[in-house]
Write a protein that holds these residues in place. Structure first.
Motif, short mmCIF file in Angstrom:
data_model
loop_
_atom_site.label_atom_id
_atom_site.label_comp_id
_atom_site.label_asym_id
_atom_site.label_seq_id
_atom_site.Cartn_x
_atom_site.Cartn_y
_atom_site.Cartn_z
N THR A 192 0.82 -1.21 0.00
CA THR A 192 0.00 0.00 0.00
C THR A 192 0.86 1.26 0.00
O THR A 192 0.50 2.26 -0.62
CB THR A 192 -0.97 0.01 1.19
N LEU A 195 1.85 1.81 -3.50
CA LEU A 195 0.72 2.34 -4.27
C LEU A 195 0.52 3.83 -4.02
O LEU A 195 0.18 4.58 -4.93
CB LEU A 195 -0.56 1.57 -3.92
N ILE A 201 -0.87 3.69 -10.76
CA ILE A 201 -1.37 2.33 -10.58
C ILE A 201 -2.81 2.41 -10.06
O ILE A 201 -3.06 2.75 -8.90
CB ILE A 201 -0.48 1.53 -9.61
N LEU A 204 -5.67 -3.22 -8.98
CA LEU A 204 -5.00 -4.12 -8.04
C LEU A 204 -5.77 -5.42 -7.94
O LEU A 204 -7.00 -5.42 -7.79
CB LEU A 204 -4.91 -3.45 -6.66
N THR A 218 -4.52 5.65 -1.61
CA THR A 218 -4.01 5.31 -2.93
C THR A 218 -4.95 5.87 -4.00
O THR A 218 -5.97 6.48 -3.70
CB THR A 218 -3.92 3.79 -3.10
N VAL A 220 -6.10 3.68 -6.38
CA VAL A 220 -6.69 2.47 -6.94
C VAL A 220 -8.17 2.70 -7.20
O VAL A 220 -8.89 3.21 -6.33
CB VAL A 220 -6.49 1.27 -6.00
#
Length: 527
Positions: A192, A195, A201, A204, A218, A220
């Motif tokens: 994490t 990230l 990015i 995941l 993050t 994500v």
């Protein structure tokens, strides 16, 4: 309710990740509708007057040949999304074409705008590194089995097999400026934090996740996660897609606005699945599983307007169809591989569209009769005769006949012949594991098909009597599929994966080590 669209009609819709956007009908191209996104974003739904003068949304993320966020949609295959609210009609902005080359779904222009905004929000140094990197430059990475040379264009960093006891060198991400997805397994071990440092990015995949996963800091936006230990999950702002395994234990998910802006997929669901809490505002839900699907879990998501029920194995049933009545706003119901369905399986629902792909021909006739004079738009495909299903229900190639009857029937026969031949072989002791240390039937995290590499196998395994007996059976199956594709040109990307999965399942059934089966399939196939 069926809506008759006109050029200039404007719809607003919630955007994946939050807020509202708008799109407009550009024109018509035969039976397809051309639609473009408007240059608009607001945290609350706009009124029609707010959209006067809004031009088309222009995509700047990459150098598109057609920079307007625009696509062509076939209503025959793509029903209007329930979360599109049609406000009225406005003049189409000057310069917007009435026909385009792209074909997609209704919401694609809005998704493209979301991606464009996300790209613009990245730090300038991240965008510059992506654009200036030379994709062919070699980069040495360790994926868990020792250093290997990849290229700077590597988009998916697969660390799912990384040994738990060995530290991870996360500095490798500095040399992979185009990496947008990580595959991971087990404890966090700095994931994490990595990230948070690398906002490009956005995707995941996490296997065997620990008890608590906190991704709130993050960027994500797409997460596939599974793990019996997982109990608490924290998601970041602008999150869009959550796929979580349907285990029989309680979990809590912390998401913006209780999941209002995300799509939820419960996979490997069973009647024992416990729905995660914290997602009471989810609007779009899909449930995947083998055998019996747990319709009862939908009561945890009372705001759902779009529901997809997908079976991974036939025939597939719903445990409590009456539970669907707990969704008063349900407008679009899609069912895939619903061969156990009959016309009375589910009760009357407030639907606009019912879409079923894969059902009995007798059920299709009954459904057409039931909904003939109703306001529900019924779309049925993949209907198969009951007698044919009695023979091919469990055949992984049964749906190939939807596009080509002769090719599909031949593929089904080839698989059935291979299955009978394998089951008729004498039971032999399984061959030893390969040099990679994998037991027979254990699927590697990255197969030879995915990497393009050829795994090496132990000579002792290759010479084993069990392999000598199984190899010609599996070889004959692939040869028949090669001939089918040469004759009918039927094996596209999806069917290639289906063929690979079927082949690997037969190999595992016969006790063939996975790395060897991968090597066989890649070597023998011409498709």
């Amino acid at each position: 309710m069926r809506k008759q669209l006109r050029t200039g009609d404007v719809a607003i819709a919630p955007l994946p990740g939050g807020g509202f956007g708008a799109c407009q009908v550009s024109g018509f191209d035969g039976e397809s509708v051309v639609v473009h996104a408007l240059d608009w974003f607001s945290p609350e739904p706009p009124r029609l007057d707010d959209l006067h003068g809004a031009g088309p949304a222009i995509l700047r993320r990459h150098r598109f040949r057609e920079p307007i966020a625009q696509t062509s949609v076939a209503p025959r295959y793509h029903p209007l999304p329930p979360d599109f609210t049609w406000l009225g009609n406005l003049p189409v902005p000057a310069g917007v074409p009435t026909d385009v080359n792209s074909i997609s779904t209704w919401d694609w222009p809005l998704i493209a705008v979301v991606l464009d905004r996300a790209w613009a929000d990245l730090p300038a140094e991240v965008r510059d590194a992506y654009r200036l990197s030379r994709g062919a430059d070699p980069v040495t990475v360790d994926l868990g089995d020792g250093p290997r040379v990849e290229t700077a264009a590597l988009g998916v960093l697969d660390l799912a097999s990384y040994p738990v006891g060995r530290p991870v060198d996360w500095s490798v991400l500095e040399r992979l400026p185009r990496c947008t997805q990580i595959r991971w397994s087990g404890p966090d071990r700095g994931l994490t934090a990595a990230l948070e440092r690398h906002p490009l990015i956005g995707s995941l995949v996490w296997f065997d996740a620990p008890e608590t996963v906190d991704l709130s800091r993050t960027r994500v936006v797409h997460l596939t996660i599974r793990g019996d230990a997982l109990r608490e999950l924290n998601l970041p702002p602008r999150f869009r897609n959550l796929a979580i395994d349907g285990i029989a234990s309680a979990r809590t998910v912390h998401a913006p606005d209780d999941g209002r802006w995300l799509h939820l997929n419960l996979f490997e669901a069973t009647p024992a699945t416990v729905a995660p809490t914290g997602l009471s505002q989810v609007r779009s839900l899909s449930i995947d599983g083998a055998g019996v699907l747990p319709a009862g879990v939908v009561t945890a998501f009372p705001q759902t307007h779009t529901l997809t029920l997908r079976r991974s194995s036939a025939p597939g049933r719903l445990d409590t169809p009456a539970a669907l009545t707990e969704l008063p706003g349900l407008r679009l119901l899609t069912m895939l591989d619903a061969y156990a369905l009959d016309a009375e399986t589910f009760p009357d629902l407030p639907l606009d569209n019912l879409v079923i792909d894969g059902l009995r021909a007798s059920t299709a006739r009954d459904l057409r009769t039931r909904f003939r004079r109703s306001p529900v738009t019924l779309r049925l495909s993949g209907a198969k005769a009951d007698r044919w299903l009695a023979t091919n229900m469990d055949n992984p190639f049964r749906d190939w006949s939807d596009d080509n009857t002769r090719a599909g029937a031949a593929a089904c026969r080839a698989y059935a012949t291979a299955l009978r031949a394998l089951d008729a072989l004498p039971r032999l002791a399984p061959p030893p594991p390969t040099s990679a240390g994998q037991a027979a039937g254990a699927r590697p995290s990255t197969s030879a098909r995915e990497t393009g590499s050829r795994p090496s196998t132990d000579a002792a395994a290759v010479a084993h009597p069990a392999i000598a007996a199984v190899e010609p059976v599996l070889r004959e199956l692939v040869d028949k599929l090669n001939a089918l594709d040469e004759k009918f040109d039927i094996i596209d990307t999806i069917r290639r994966e289906e063929a690979g999965d079927a082949f690997m399942a037969l190999a595992a059934r016969a006790g063939i080590p996975t790395t060897l089966a991968d090597e066989w399939f890649d070597t023998w196939r011409d498709f």
